[in-house]
Design an enzyme around this catalytic site. Structure first.
Site, PDB file in Angstrom:
ATOM      1  N   ARG A  41      -9.705   6.396  -6.628  1.00 22.98           N
ATOM      2  CA  ARG A  41      -8.626   7.349  -6.880  1.00 22.98           C
ATOM      3  C   ARG A  41      -7.309   6.635  -6.575  1.00 22.98           C
ATOM      4  NH1 ARG A  41      -6.980   7.011  -2.403  1.00 22.98           N
ATOM      5  NH2 ARG A  41      -5.141   8.169  -3.017  1.00 22.98           N
ATOM      6  N   ALA A  52      -3.233   6.338  -8.414  1.00 24.66           N
ATOM      7  CA  ALA A  52      -2.800   5.993  -9.769  1.00 24.66           C
ATOM      8  C   ALA A  52      -2.986   4.509 -10.124  1.00 24.66           C
ATOM      9  CB  ALA A  52      -1.353   6.437  -9.963  1.00 24.66           C
ATOM     10  N   ASP A  54       1.949   9.883  -9.398  1.00 20.28           N
ATOM     11  CA  ASP A  54       0.894   9.762 -10.418  1.00 20.28           C
ATOM     12  C   ASP A  54       1.472   9.685 -11.819  1.00 20.28           C
ATOM     13  OD1 ASP A  54      -0.477  11.177  -7.976  1.00 20.28           O
ATOM     14  OD2 ASP A  54      -2.000  10.126  -9.160  1.00 20.28           O
TER      15      ASP A  54
HETATM   16  O1  MRU Z   1      -6.049  12.734  -6.378  1.00 21.15           O
HETATM   17  P1  MRU Z   1      -5.668  11.359  -5.935  1.00 21.15           P
HETATM   18  O2  MRU Z   1      -6.173  11.015  -4.582  1.00 21.15           O
HETATM   19  O3  MRU Z   1      -6.024  10.332  -6.978  1.00 21.15           O
HETATM   20  O4  MRU Z   1      -4.089  11.403  -5.846  1.00 21.15           O
HETATM   21  C1  MRU Z   1      -3.416  10.261  -5.449  1.00 21.15           C
HETATM   22  C2  MRU Z   1      -1.959  10.486  -5.256  1.00 21.15           C
HETATM   23  O5  MRU Z   1      -1.445  11.542  -5.493  1.00 21.15           O
HETATM   24  C3  MRU Z   1      -1.163   9.290  -4.843  1.00 21.15           C
HETATM   25  O6  MRU Z   1      -0.062   9.690  -4.091  1.00 21.15           O
HETATM   26  C4  MRU Z   1      -0.672   8.560  -6.101  1.00 21.15           C
HETATM   27  O7  MRU Z   1      -1.735   8.270  -6.959  1.00 21.15           O
HETATM   28  C5  MRU Z   1       0.035   7.317  -5.782  1.00 21.15           C
HETATM   29  S1  MRU Z   1      -1.087   6.086  -5.220  1.00 21.15           S
HETATM   30  C6  MRU Z   1      -0.280   4.644  -4.968  1.00 21.15           C
END
Ligand code: MRU
Length: 345
Positions: free
Chosen positions: A44, A46, A234
């Site tokens: 998980r 981004a 994201d």
């Molecule tokens: O649902 P997730 O855990 O994939 O969400 C991740 C986030 O919201 C992070 O803050 C985002 O991807 C930035 S990661 C460098």
């Protein structure tokens, strides 16, 4: 630590659903394995999803190879299955599109050559991600004063990327420069990326931290115990609206109410200039069960209903600056984000 890598035609990733209890790898030999890993959030964050998308297309090519006549159609169809796994982080589609562009530009090449090129592309994106994250860290560290108390939300560290991290990479870099820091880690209900993953990473890095529940942020801000906030993203719209983990918007509103800087750290691959505002960003709705249960234990009455939007939108007016690998974008974001994306081309 490397969140995702490959050995031959096997994609290996740290299974984040098992942390902080166990550090184990999950192996993907088929694109469907990777799709499952993304949907269930074994991987998980981004930037990590962007690289996973490219590796997923390489896996699709590996599987499609035996039926050479249907090779391209099969790879493209599997790529779309991967794209549909999680809709909010634009990086996933970005990684897949990099791979599909390579497929599209490979007219005349045989399937084996295309497959090899896809693996090589995914490897390159993985390496580039580490370097990009480190540049974000360098660019952002100057925003963090010595002695700062920093609030962060979700997990934006090495686990959310290939290595190093975005917002947590900035914190990591500032700590590496010798600054004394204290990080307030929002636990990040309901998936607990903060208390499970960010706390785990900060502990390993030896950076002092305190886990708080999401609802405590305002309390600590009002008492003057937080100096600034830094989060990841994201997807960022052309106007600077930011989609990030659910609860980020509340942090940004609180930061403005307490006149605290609110920074976003993200690679330019997270900026989506095709869309103008955050209203156009698709928000993933995950299972209500993830809200109604905690670590497998039911915490609401049988029959209770729940909602689980996994992300929210922080309007650009609440964002002090967006730290990218090309520097810090400031308002007006229409201009500064377009310039950052142009630098990446
Ligand atoms: O649902 P997730 O855990 O994939 O969400 C991740 C986030 O919201 C992070 O803050 C985002 O991807 C930035 S990661 C460098």
């Amino acid at each position: 630590m490397r969140t995702i890598f490959r050995e031959g035609a096997v994609v290996k990733l740290i299974d984040q659903t098992r942390l902080p209890g166990e550090l184990v790898l999950f192996e993907c030999t088929r694109a469907v394995d990777l799709a499952e890993a993304i949907t269930s959030m074994r991987i998980r964050g981004a930037p990590a999803l962007g690289v996973a998308g490219a590796y997923g297309v390489a896996l699709a090519a590996e599987e499609a190879l035996p039926v050479v006549s249907a090779f391209l159609a099969s790879v493209r169809a599997t790529a779309e299955l991967l794209r549909a796994t999680r809709p909010t982080a634009v990086n996933l589609g970005w990684g897949i599109d990099q791979a599909l562009d390579l497929v599209g530009g490979s007219d005349g090449h045989d399937a084996v050559t295309i497959r090899e090129k896809l693996w090589a592309l995914a490897d390159r994106l993985a390496e580039a991600d580490i370097e990009i994250n480190q540049r974000i860290g360098v660019n952002g560290a100057g925003l963090i004063p010595d002695g700062a108390n920093i609030l962060t939300h979700c997990n934006t560290g090495a686990l959310a990327a290939v290595d190093w991290g975005t917002a947590l990479g900035v914190i990591r870099r500032a700590a590496g420069e010798g600054k004394r820091l204290q990080v307030f880690v929002d636990e990040t209900r309901p998936f607990l990326q903060g208390s499970r993953l960010t706390a785990w990473e900060l502990q390993q890095a030896g950076i002092p931290y305190t886990v708080i529940t999401d609802s405590m942020a305002g309390h600590f801000m009002a008492r003057g115990e937080i100096d600034l906030c830094i989060v990841g993203a994201d997807r960022i719209a052309a106007c600077g609206d930011v989609a990030n983990k659910i609860g980020t918007y509340s942090v940004a509103v609180l930061a403005q109410a307490h006149r605290l800087p609110f920074y976003v750290a993200a690679p330019t691959s997270t900026i989506d200039l095709r869309i103008e505002t955050g209203a156009e960003i698709p928000i993933e709705e995950r299972s209500p069960d993830e809200v109604l249960s905690l670590a497998g234990v039911r915490i609401a009455p049988a029959g209770a209903s729940a909602r689980h939007p996994a992300f929210d939108i922080t309007p650009a007016r609440l964002v002090t600056g967006i730290i990218t690998e090309f520097g810090i974008a400031r308002p007006p974001y229409e201009e500064s984000l377009a310039a950052a994306v142009a630098s990446a081309r």
